[in-house]
Motif scaffolding. Structure first.
Motif, PDB file in Angstrom:
ATOM      1  N   LYS A 120     -20.372  76.319  60.381  1.00 57.53           N
ATOM      2  CA  LYS A 120     -20.471  76.328  61.839  1.00 57.53           C
ATOM      3  C   LYS A 120     -21.902  76.592  62.282  1.00 57.53           C
ATOM      4  N   ASN A 121     -22.572  77.509  61.614  1.00 61.63           N
ATOM      5  CA  ASN A 121     -23.972  77.804  61.950  1.00 61.63           C
ATOM      6  C   ASN A 121     -24.891  76.626  61.626  1.00 61.63           C
ATOM      7  N   VAL A 122     -24.595  75.912  60.534  1.00 56.69           N
ATOM      8  CA  VAL A 122     -25.394  74.743  60.176  1.00 56.69           C
ATOM      9  C   VAL A 122     -25.291  73.673  61.266  1.00 56.69           C
ATOM     10  N   LYS A 123     -24.086  73.435  61.729  1.00 58.18           N
ATOM     11  CA  LYS A 123     -23.905  72.438  62.794  1.00 58.18           C
ATOM     12  C   LYS A 123     -24.629  72.866  64.072  1.00 58.18           C
ATOM     13  N   ALA A 124     -24.595  74.176  64.374  1.00 60.41           N
ATOM     14  CA  ALA A 124     -25.273  74.669  65.578  1.00 60.41           C
ATOM     15  C   ALA A 124     -26.782  74.472  65.469  1.00 60.41           C
ATOM     16  N   VAL A 125     -27.338  74.747  64.278  1.00 62.29           N
ATOM     17  CA  VAL A 125     -28.781  74.571  64.079  1.00 62.29           C
ATOM     18  C   VAL A 125     -29.155  73.088  64.153  1.00 62.29           C
ATOM     19  N   GLU A 126     -28.332  72.231  63.548  1.00 61.98           N
ATOM     20  CA  GLU A 126     -28.598  70.794  63.619  1.00 61.98           C
ATOM     21  C   GLU A 126     -28.600  70.307  65.066  1.00 61.98           C
ATOM     22  N   LYS A 127     -27.670  70.806  65.855  1.00 57.37           N
ATOM     23  CA  LYS A 127     -27.614  70.418  67.260  1.00 57.37           C
ATOM     24  C   LYS A 127     -28.854  70.882  68.006  1.00 57.37           C
ATOM     25  N   GLU A 128     -29.272  72.126  67.747  1.00 60.07           N
ATOM     26  CA  GLU A 128     -30.474  72.648  68.403  1.00 60.07           C
ATOM     27  C   GLU A 128     -31.719  71.882  67.964  1.00 60.07           C
ATOM     28  N   LEU A 129     -31.756  71.469  66.697  1.00 59.43           N
ATOM     29  CA  LEU A 129     -32.909  70.727  66.194  1.00 59.43           C
ATOM     30  C   LEU A 129     -33.011  69.356  66.862  1.00 59.43           C
ATOM     31  N   LEU A 130     -31.877  68.681  66.996  1.00 58.85           N
ATOM     32  CA  LEU A 130     -31.872  67.396  67.687  1.00 58.85           C
ATOM     33  C   LEU A 130     -32.307  67.547  69.138  1.00 58.85           C
ATOM     34  N   GLN A 131     -31.863  68.636  69.784  1.00 58.44           N
ATOM     35  CA  GLN A 131     -32.261  68.874  71.163  1.00 58.44           C
ATOM     36  C   GLN A 131     -33.759  69.156  71.253  1.00 58.44           C
ATOM     37  N   LEU A 132     -34.291  69.879  70.259  1.00 59.90           N
ATOM     38  CA  LEU A 132     -35.721  70.164  70.243  1.00 59.90           C
ATOM     39  C   LEU A 132     -36.527  68.879  70.088  1.00 59.90           C
ATOM     40  N   GLU A 133     -36.090  67.994  69.187  1.00 59.46           N
ATOM     41  CA  GLU A 133     -36.784  66.719  69.028  1.00 59.46           C
ATOM     42  C   GLU A 133     -36.755  65.907  70.316  1.00 59.46           C
ATOM     43  N   GLU A 134     -35.632  65.931  71.019  1.00 57.46           N
ATOM     44  CA  GLU A 134     -35.530  65.209  72.285  1.00 57.46           C
ATOM     45  C   GLU A 134     -36.467  65.809  73.333  1.00 57.46           C
ATOM     46  N   ASP A 135     -36.547  67.144  73.360  1.00 56.05           N
ATOM     47  CA  ASP A 135     -37.435  67.796  74.327  1.00 56.05           C
ATOM     48  C   ASP A 135     -38.903  67.485  74.039  1.00 56.05           C
ATOM     49  N   VAL A 136     -39.256  67.394  72.754  1.00 57.89           N
ATOM     50  CA  VAL A 136     -40.637  67.044  72.395  1.00 57.89           C
ATOM     51  C   VAL A 136     -40.961  65.626  72.866  1.00 57.89           C
ATOM     52  N   LYS A 137     -40.025  64.705  72.689  1.00 55.10           N
ATOM     53  CA  LYS A 137     -40.246  63.332  73.150  1.00 55.10           C
ATOM     54  C   LYS A 137     -40.417  63.294  74.666  1.00 55.10           C
ATOM     55  N   LEU A 138     -39.610  64.077  75.374  1.00 55.55           N
ATOM     56  CA  LEU A 138     -39.722  64.116  76.836  1.00 55.55           C
ATOM     57  C   LEU A 138     -41.056  64.692  77.276  1.00 55.55           C
TER      58      LEU A 138
END
Length: 504
Positions: A288-306
Motif C-alpha cells: 500500500k505504501n509503495v502504491k502511495a509513493v508511486e502515485k506521489e512520484l507521478l504527481q511530482l513529475e506532472e508538477d515539474v512539467k507544469l
C-alpha cells in the motif's frame, strides 16, 4: 473485383506495418528514462499489445470494406471474399485474450518482481502466478462451456402454396408481384405458433470471445459513459484554465524550491521502502505504501512539467511558449470537434438502439451516403467513430483512476458495441455474425443484449457526467495547480506546494 481485392490486401498489409512502427515510435519516445536499453521483453509485450488493440479496431472497417467485394452479388456466397474475416476475427480475439489474461500479467509480475532475485527466480514466480490464473480460467471456461455453451435461435417456419407458371409475364408489375392478386408467393402470413427455437452448441473459440466480451462490457459501459462526456470537455476546460502568461523568475525559484523539498521527502520514503524490502517485510501495508509513493512520484513529475511549461528556459524559450499556446488552441478545436462527435454518438444510441422501432438509422445512413461519394469514405468515417469510442473509454478509465489487471477494457468490447450500434451499415459481415447472432443468442447472457442493458447504462452515465461533473474532475489531468487560484484565495500569484497538497 480483382482490382478491389488486390487494393484491400495491400491496404491491410501497409496499415499493419504502419501501426507496428508507430507503436515502436511511441515506446521509444515516451518510455521512462530509467528503462532505456533494458526490459526488452515487457517492451515487446507493450508494442504487441498496442498493435493488436489498434488492429482489432481496424478489423471492423476492414470487414465492411471486405463485404464491398460482393455488394453486386445476389448473395454473399456468390463470390469470393477478399479476406477470411471470420477466421481473422477469431484469431485476433484469441490472441487478445491470451495477451490480457496471460502474457501481460506474466510481464508485469516479472518486471515488477524483486530486482535482487535472479532472473530464474523472477521467471519462476511470474509463471507460478500466471499458471494459477490459467488453471482457474481453464476450469471456469470448461465448466461453463459444458453446461451452458449453447445458443438459442428463434426461427419462424414460413411456407406457401405453389402454382403453375403463367403463360405470360404481363401479370406481374411493381405493384403486383404475386399471382391473381394473392400473396401465395410471399409466405409472410405464418402464425406465431410457427415460431420455434433452434438450440445448437457454439464453437469453443466463439464462446471464449463471448465470455471475454461480457466480462469487459460492464466496465466498458462505466468507462465509456463517463469518457464520452469527459474526453471533449476535458480538452475544452484545459484551454479555459490554460496559463495566461509566463511567471516571473522569483516565482519559478519559489515553486522549484517547494518541489525540491517534496522530491527529498519522496527519496526518504523510497529508501525506507527499499530497506523494508531487503528485510523481507513485504506485507499488505508495504504494498500500500509503495502504491502511495508511486502515485506521489507521478504527481511530482506532472508538477515539474507544469512548472517548466509556465517558465520556459533556454535560447528557444519564446518558441517554446508559442508552441504551448498553439497546443492549447489545438485542444480547444479538438474539444469542440470531440463534443460534436460525442453528441452524435449519444444521439445515435438513443435514436437507433433504445427506441423500438428505431426513429432513424442516423449514422448508418451517413456512412452509406459517404460510400456513395467515394468507395472507402464511409469506411474511414466508420473507423473514426470506432476509434473515438476507444479513446473515450481510455479517458473514462483515467478519469475514474481504476486499473484492474485481470478485468480489462480491451478492444473487443468497443468492437462489439460498434457492431451493434452500426448494425445496418455492418450487416452481412463476419463481425455481425459473431456479435449480432452468436453473442446475442448465447444462453445465460442474451438478455443483457436483448434489453440493451449496456447501452442504457452508457447513456445514463454520460448524462450524469455531463450534468453533475465538476470542472476540476473533468479537466484533462484534473490538477492544474500552477494555472489557477485556489478557492478563497486572491489571484495574485500561483499557489505554492503547501497549497497544492491541501487542494489535491
Amino acid at each position: 473485383m480483382g482490382d478491389f481485392n488486390l487494393a484491400l490486401v495491400i491496404v491491410a498489409i501497409v496499415v499493419c506495418i504502419i501501426v507496428f512502427l508507430f507503436n515502436v515510435y511511441l515506446l521509444v519516445n515516451y518510455q521512462h528514462p530509467d528503462d532505456k536499453n533494458q526490459a526488452y521483453f515487457p517492451k515487446f509485450v507493450v508494442v504487441l499489445g498496442l498493435s493488436v488493440a489498434v488492429i482489432s479496431i481496424l478489423m471492423l472497417p476492414a470487414d465492411v470494406a471486405n463485404r464491398q467485394a460482393c455488394r453486386h452479388a445476389i448473395y454473399n456466397g456468390a463470390c469470393s471474399l477478399t479476406l477470411p474475416m471470420k477466421d481473422l476475427w477469431l484469431a485476433v480475439y484469441i490472441v487478445d485474450a491470451v495477451l490480457v489474461f496471460f502474457v501481460i500479467p506474466f510481464a508485469m509480475f516479472y518486471y515488477e518482481g524483486d530486482q535482487d532475485k535472479s532472473i530464474a527466480k523472477r521467471i519462476k514466480s511470474a509463471l507460478l502466478w500466471v499458471g494459477t490464473t490459467a488453471i482457474v480460467c481453464a476450469l471456469v471456461l470448461g465448466i461453463l462451456y459444458g453446461l451452458i455453451g449453447k445458443v438459442d435461435f428463434t426461427v419462424r417456419h414460413l411456407s406457401s402454396t405453389t402454382t403453375s407458371f403463367p403463360s405470360s409475364w404481363q401479370d406481374f408489375s411493381s405493384g403486383q408481384q404475386c399471382l391473381s392478386g394473392s400473396h401465395q408467393c410471399a409466405a409472410y402470413s405464418a402464425s406465431a405458433s410457427a415460431e420455434k427455437t433452434w438450440t445448437m452448441r457454439t464453437t469453443f473459440p466463439e464462446y471464449v470471445v463471448a465470455l471475454a466480451t461480457i466480462v469487459g462490457s460492464v466496465l466498458f459501459a462505466i468507462f465509456g459513459g463517463v469518457g464520452i462526456a469527459c474526453l471533449p470537455l476535458g480538452l475544452i476546460f484545459s484551454f479555459i484554465r490554460r496559463p495566461k502568461a509566463v511567471i516571473t523568475r522569483s516565482q519559478y525559484i519559489k515553486e522549484a524550491t517547494e518541489l525540491g523539498k517534496k522530491a527529498r521527502e519522496l527519496k526518504k520514503a523510497t529508501d525506507a521502502l527499499h530497506q523494508e524490502e531487503r528485510s523481507g517485510s513485504k506485507g499488505r501495508k508495504w504494498r500500500k505504501n509503495v502504491k502511495a509513493v508511486e502515485k506521489e512520484l507521478l504527481q511530482l513529475e506532472e508538477d515539474v512539467k507544469l512548472l517548466e511549461e509556465m517558465y520556459p528556459q533556454g535560447e528557444k524559450a519564446e518558441t517554446s511558449w508559442a508552441l504551448t499556446v498553439l497546443g492549447y488552441l489545438a485542444k480547444l478545436v479538438l474539444g469542440i470537434l470531440g463534443l460534436i462527435v460525442s453528441i452524435a454518438w449519444v444521439a445515435h444510441i438513443i435514436i437507433y438502439l433504445l427506441i423500438d422501432p428505431p426513429l432513424s438509422s442516423f449514422l448508418n445512413e451517413v456512412f452509406i451516403k459517404l460510400d456513395d461519394i467515394w468507395g472507402l469514405l464511409g469506411t474511414v468515417a466508420f473507423a473514426f467513430f470506432c476509434f473515438y469510442l476507444l479513446l473515450a473509454v481510455i479517458a473514462g478509465a483515467m478519469m475514474l483512476g481504476l486499473r484492474l489487471v485481470f478485468i480489462t477494457i480491451h478492444p473487443m468490447n468497443v468492437i462489439q458495441f460498434c457492431s451493434t450500434a452500426f448494425a445496418y451499415y455492418a450487416q452481412a459481415t463476419a463481425a455481425q455474425e459473431i456479435f449480432g447472432h452468436t453473442l446475442e443468442s448465447l444462453r445465460g447472457i442474451k438478455y443483457l443484449y436483448k434489453y440493451n442493458v449496456f447501452q442504457i447504462a452508457f447513456v445514463v452515465l454520460a448524462g450524469l457526467t455531463l450534468v453533475d461533473g465538476e470542472e476540476e474532475n473533468l479537466a484533462a489531468g484534473s490538477n492544474f495547480p500552477l494555472k489557477e487560484c485556489l478557492p478563497g484565495t486572491a489571484c495574485t500569484h500561483p499557489p505554492t506546494w503547501s497549497h497544492w497538497k491541501s487542494h489535491i
